[in-house]
Design an enzyme around this catalytic site. Sequence first.
Site, mmCIF file in Angstrom:
data_model
loop_
_atom_site.group_PDB
_atom_site.id
_atom_site.type_symbol
_atom_site.label_atom_id
_atom_site.label_comp_id
_atom_site.label_asym_id
_atom_site.label_seq_id
_atom_site.Cartn_x
_atom_site.Cartn_y
_atom_site.Cartn_z
ATOM 1 N N ASP A 186 -76.869 -5.335 45.499
ATOM 2 C CA ASP A 186 -78.176 -6.020 45.597
ATOM 3 C C ASP A 186 -79.023 -6.373 46.762
ATOM 4 O O ASP A 186 -80.289 -6.542 46.527
ATOM 5 C CB ASP A 186 -77.766 -7.401 44.885
ATOM 6 C CG ASP A 186 -76.840 -8.206 45.863
ATOM 7 O OD1 ASP A 186 -76.076 -7.757 46.529
ATOM 8 O OD2 ASP A 186 -77.243 -9.360 46.079
ATOM 9 N N ARG A 228 -77.802 -10.441 53.772
ATOM 10 C CA ARG A 228 -77.137 -11.730 53.678
ATOM 11 C C ARG A 228 -75.668 -11.671 53.198
ATOM 12 O O ARG A 228 -75.169 -10.534 53.079
ATOM 13 C CB ARG A 228 -77.998 -12.338 52.645
ATOM 14 C CG ARG A 228 -77.602 -11.889 51.273
ATOM 15 C CD ARG A 228 -78.729 -12.851 50.551
ATOM 16 N NE ARG A 228 -78.572 -12.526 48.999
ATOM 17 C CZ ARG A 228 -79.722 -12.631 48.220
ATOM 18 N NH1 ARG A 228 -80.798 -12.875 48.674
ATOM 19 N NH2 ARG A 228 -79.611 -12.233 46.817
ATOM 20 N N ASP A 229 -74.886 -12.769 53.109
ATOM 21 C CA ASP A 229 -73.738 -12.729 52.525
ATOM 22 C C ASP A 229 -73.408 -12.723 51.024
ATOM 23 O O ASP A 229 -72.951 -13.391 50.488
ATOM 24 C CB ASP A 229 -72.991 -14.201 52.897
ATOM 25 C CG ASP A 229 -73.863 -15.344 52.326
ATOM 26 O OD1 ASP A 229 -75.096 -15.127 52.171
ATOM 27 O OD2 ASP A 229 -73.121 -16.363 52.353
ATOM 28 N N GLU A 230 -73.937 -11.304 50.770
ATOM 29 C CA GLU A 230 -73.697 -10.886 49.331
ATOM 30 C C GLU A 230 -73.399 -9.401 49.261
ATOM 31 O O GLU A 230 -72.105 -9.023 49.052
ATOM 32 C CB GLU A 230 -74.966 -11.180 48.547
ATOM 33 C CG GLU A 230 -74.688 -11.081 47.160
ATOM 34 C CD GLU A 230 -75.821 -12.094 46.441
ATOM 35 O OE1 GLU A 230 -76.091 -12.042 45.116
ATOM 36 O OE2 GLU A 230 -76.597 -12.627 47.285
ATOM 37 N N ASP A 248 -79.037 -5.401 38.204
ATOM 38 C CA ASP A 248 -80.132 -4.554 39.015
ATOM 39 C C ASP A 248 -79.882 -3.110 39.081
ATOM 40 O O ASP A 248 -80.968 -2.287 38.964
ATOM 41 C CB ASP A 248 -79.660 -4.986 40.672
ATOM 42 C CG ASP A 248 -79.688 -6.339 40.941
ATOM 43 O OD1 ASP A 248 -79.221 -7.138 40.216
ATOM 44 O OD2 ASP A 248 -80.340 -6.807 42.089
ATOM 45 N N TRP A 281 -77.176 -7.478 32.215
ATOM 46 C CA TRP A 281 -76.271 -7.124 33.299
ATOM 47 C C TRP A 281 -75.164 -6.227 32.716
ATOM 48 O O TRP A 281 -74.871 -5.102 33.323
ATOM 49 C CB TRP A 281 -75.774 -8.223 33.842
ATOM 50 C CG TRP A 281 -76.407 -8.832 34.899
ATOM 51 C CD1 TRP A 281 -76.184 -8.880 36.373
ATOM 52 C CD2 TRP A 281 -77.904 -9.577 34.759
ATOM 53 N NE1 TRP A 281 -77.269 -9.665 37.184
ATOM 54 C CE2 TRP A 281 -78.410 -9.647 36.130
ATOM 55 C CE3 TRP A 281 -78.755 -9.809 33.668
ATOM 56 C CZ2 TRP A 281 -79.598 -10.578 36.429
ATOM 57 C CZ3 TRP A 281 -79.811 -10.157 33.948
ATOM 58 C CH2 TRP A 281 -80.457 -10.625 35.112
ATOM 59 N N GLU A 318 -86.834 -8.998 46.901
ATOM 60 C CA GLU A 318 -86.294 -9.531 45.697
ATOM 61 C C GLU A 318 -87.058 -10.475 44.875
ATOM 62 O O GLU A 318 -87.047 -10.381 43.465
ATOM 63 C CB GLU A 318 -85.039 -10.531 46.327
ATOM 64 C CG GLU A 318 -84.215 -11.277 45.264
ATOM 65 C CD GLU A 318 -83.235 -11.901 45.713
ATOM 66 O OE1 GLU A 318 -82.171 -12.385 45.202
ATOM 67 O OE2 GLU A 318 -83.255 -11.975 46.989
ATOM 68 N N HIS A 349 -84.410 -5.394 47.946
ATOM 69 C CA HIS A 349 -83.810 -5.621 46.725
ATOM 70 C C HIS A 349 -84.434 -4.600 45.870
ATOM 71 O O HIS A 349 -85.316 -5.120 45.386
ATOM 72 C CB HIS A 349 -83.831 -7.162 46.731
ATOM 73 C CG HIS A 349 -82.748 -7.896 45.670
ATOM 74 N ND1 HIS A 349 -81.917 -8.370 46.195
ATOM 75 C CD2 HIS A 349 -82.714 -7.851 44.345
ATOM 76 C CE1 HIS A 349 -80.920 -9.039 45.377
ATOM 77 N NE2 HIS A 349 -81.616 -8.557 44.336
#
Length: 901
Positions: free
Chosen positions: A476, A480-482, A489, A542, A754, A775
Amino acid sequence: MNKKVILSTVLPLCLLISFAQVKVQHLLTENSTNPIGLGVQQPRFTWQLMSDKRNTKQTAYEIKVSGNKGTMWKTGKVGSDQSVQVVYAGTPLKSDNKYTWTIRVWDNDGKASAWSETAFFETGFLNTSDWKAKWIEAGFTEDSINRPGILFRHQFNASKKIKSANLYITAHGMYEVQLNGKRVGDAYLTPGWTSYNKRLQYQVFDVTRMLISGNNAIGATVGNGWYRGYLAWSDNKNIYGKKLGLLAQINIVYSDGSTEIIVTDEKWKSANSAIKSVEIYNGERYDARDEKSGWSSAGYNDAAWKGVNLLSTDFDNLTATENELVKKHETFKPIKLITTPSGEKVLDFGQNLVGWVVVKAKGNAGDKIVIKHAEVLDKAGNFYTENLRAAKATATYILKGGAEEIFEPHFTFFGFRYIKLDNYPGEINPDNFTAVTLYSDMKPTGTFTTSNALINQLQHNIQWGQRGNFLDVPTDCPQRDERLGWTGDAQAFSRTATFNFGVDNFFSKWLKDVAADQEPNGSVPFVVPNVLGHNAGGSAGWADVATIIPWNMYLAYGDKKVLETQYPSMKAWVKYMTNASKNDLWNSGFHFGDWLFYRPNDDNDGRAAVTDKYLIAQCFYAHSVQLLINTAKVLNNSADEAMYTDLLQKIKAAFLKEYVTPSGRLVSGTQTAYVLALNFDMLPEGLRAQAATRLADNVKSYDNHLTTGFLGTPYLCEVLTRFGYTDVAYTLLLQQDYPSWLYPVKMGATTIWERWDGQKPDSTFQTPGMNSFNHYAYGAIGDWMYRKMVGLDTYEDGVGYKHIKIQPHIGGGFTNASASLQTYYGTVAAGWKVEANGISLDAEIPANTTATIYIPASNATLITEGGKAISGVADIKIIGTEDGDVVLQVGSGKYHFVVNK
């Protein structure tokens, strides 16, 4: 006659004959050129026909496959036009063997081609019993706080002349491997990311030229990676295991025919590496003072190293690699050295990218370089990392001193355009810094360009969003922390993705993890691989990734196998929705809804109220069932086709009863509600036109702006064009203020954001808790640009561009637009120009395909091709007219049409 005269006459004739004869080239095995380590018993073969003649088709083929002991498969002449993914049906293949194949074809003039150049493929381990190696772990207590990288090494003797050698390797963690002091392969972040407990990929490398007769050494560095690193949130680590491990095996064949196998076992040694800590989110800390010079070479003294521990485990989860590995690609030098208002030293690389920076430095032992990464500068021009959340995204290098040193990370990656430098020894010279991109080694396949520079930049941003986020899984965001494989997506962008890069192997691999991580009740996780735990799944739009992407892969690549493989997963997801429904209405459970939709200030009339999440769920329920109907038909499963057809009628009837008034108004009057209802055919034929009018009117009521989010946006312009509102679609595409696709472009974006307003018009930022500037989801507009604007598409009766559709939609003030696509049949291209005396349209159709072309003209007499009236061109068949277009049928070749005013 003079010999020179004879030669001058004969030679051009020979050249003409050889040039006119059909040729075969671009041989692929399992969609790859000369692959090593295939894990399938029946690989599929693909080839391209090349001919300068129009309307060239294949009428027959002959394939020869050979192995070490002679012919494995000889088809003889097979009457067929199939040239994509022909399944091997010869003698059973053996593990760790090399096979060659060649092909010739016959064209529609009955002429045979010459035999093609020889291609090859090598099998991997087709049985778990082929593994003779043992899993090893460090023979010492690991630092549980810093969790440094671990070194493993082994010295061995190859006593004879080597004919061939293959290295089979994987790890618990990420690995890099060296033989005799040299790095093996050009892949990074191996073994990639899968649902490790169920599917752990191994890689195979040809190391024949890296070994010598005599003493050799193999060494591997292993770091946390996705296996045990921090992922997602709340101190979520050790998801697949607590200890790093290595599994490696070298199969050697000597020139005399004898063999030897070198394996990971109790004879190996282990030690801590110079990588003092490494995490995907936080970055890497490397101390060059602790480098062990020569550690992966023969003769190195490892007396101080510890032994290893053996791990007792089976090999049932091991699987061959089928997707392209992550590799280095483009490089960027800094375009600017900035001293920010806060006094920070910042380098700008001019492009938001994913990878890392290679640094050159010279200093004293103990000097420390700290590099931080960021996507943007704030309103004041200072370095901005708040949107990275908890991710430190930092590379720290400690010099050993002396000569110039070169540093780069090993088991992490960063999403950035800017880096901030702390403690760099000496003056900062931008030439000492190179940003290197990392992403899966997908082949670039699509080009798209127009007369509008902003739209061209949008296309650039779409492609760079895909590059940065297709890092072994479709992430995604990369900063960052992802950095997780969010399913919503991926499904939204999947068709766009198939145009820009060859993603069939990429998605085929990931879809297997979708199925592997699917819950027993059929629920599909929010992210795949699933690191969020049980019950984090089942959201409409999703979880429908389970049906949408397999079908999109089939359409784009003609890959029937992906449907066969994923069909149980597709059915399980639909069964989940059916079980969760009452009276055929799915109105329960958690749903993300139209994620990150535009929220205007509409307190007065509420026109953009949140789209009912259960309305969305019912639409996607119907869509997934429709895709199951389509798939059952392709797979010749008439019983399932009938069953799901009956179910679909009930789902649509329930939708009509619950969400639609008798006059056709939806209970949610949003753009997304009408887009989904129309795109998935939820309304009866008689109510669709008025619904499309309501959609167009809604767009116009917002001063021609969109209000859609992740689920509505991909289909917005598609639906408008389908129902005759292409002018509105163009207006949306060309909007330059917020919210629009071009607003980020005008704000200087080099990737897709995003949020529609990640950076606001006053240069402040949206909430940092969720504000990525790389994103790709909103880049799904690319699909409309390629397939509607230029009009380059494929028909379902000839998927994978076997039957090509070219139907341009000219408008928006554009004077030209063109696209090309590398398909398995060859280059497909189309483009149009608006000129003073009319419109021109160019098309390129590869051999062994046909195309239906729509020319914007009121009648055929206005059209010429190659300067001739099309009625007089033998290679063109006029089918008729349709909605203001003249419809033509053509075979392969290049065409130049002109529509005269």
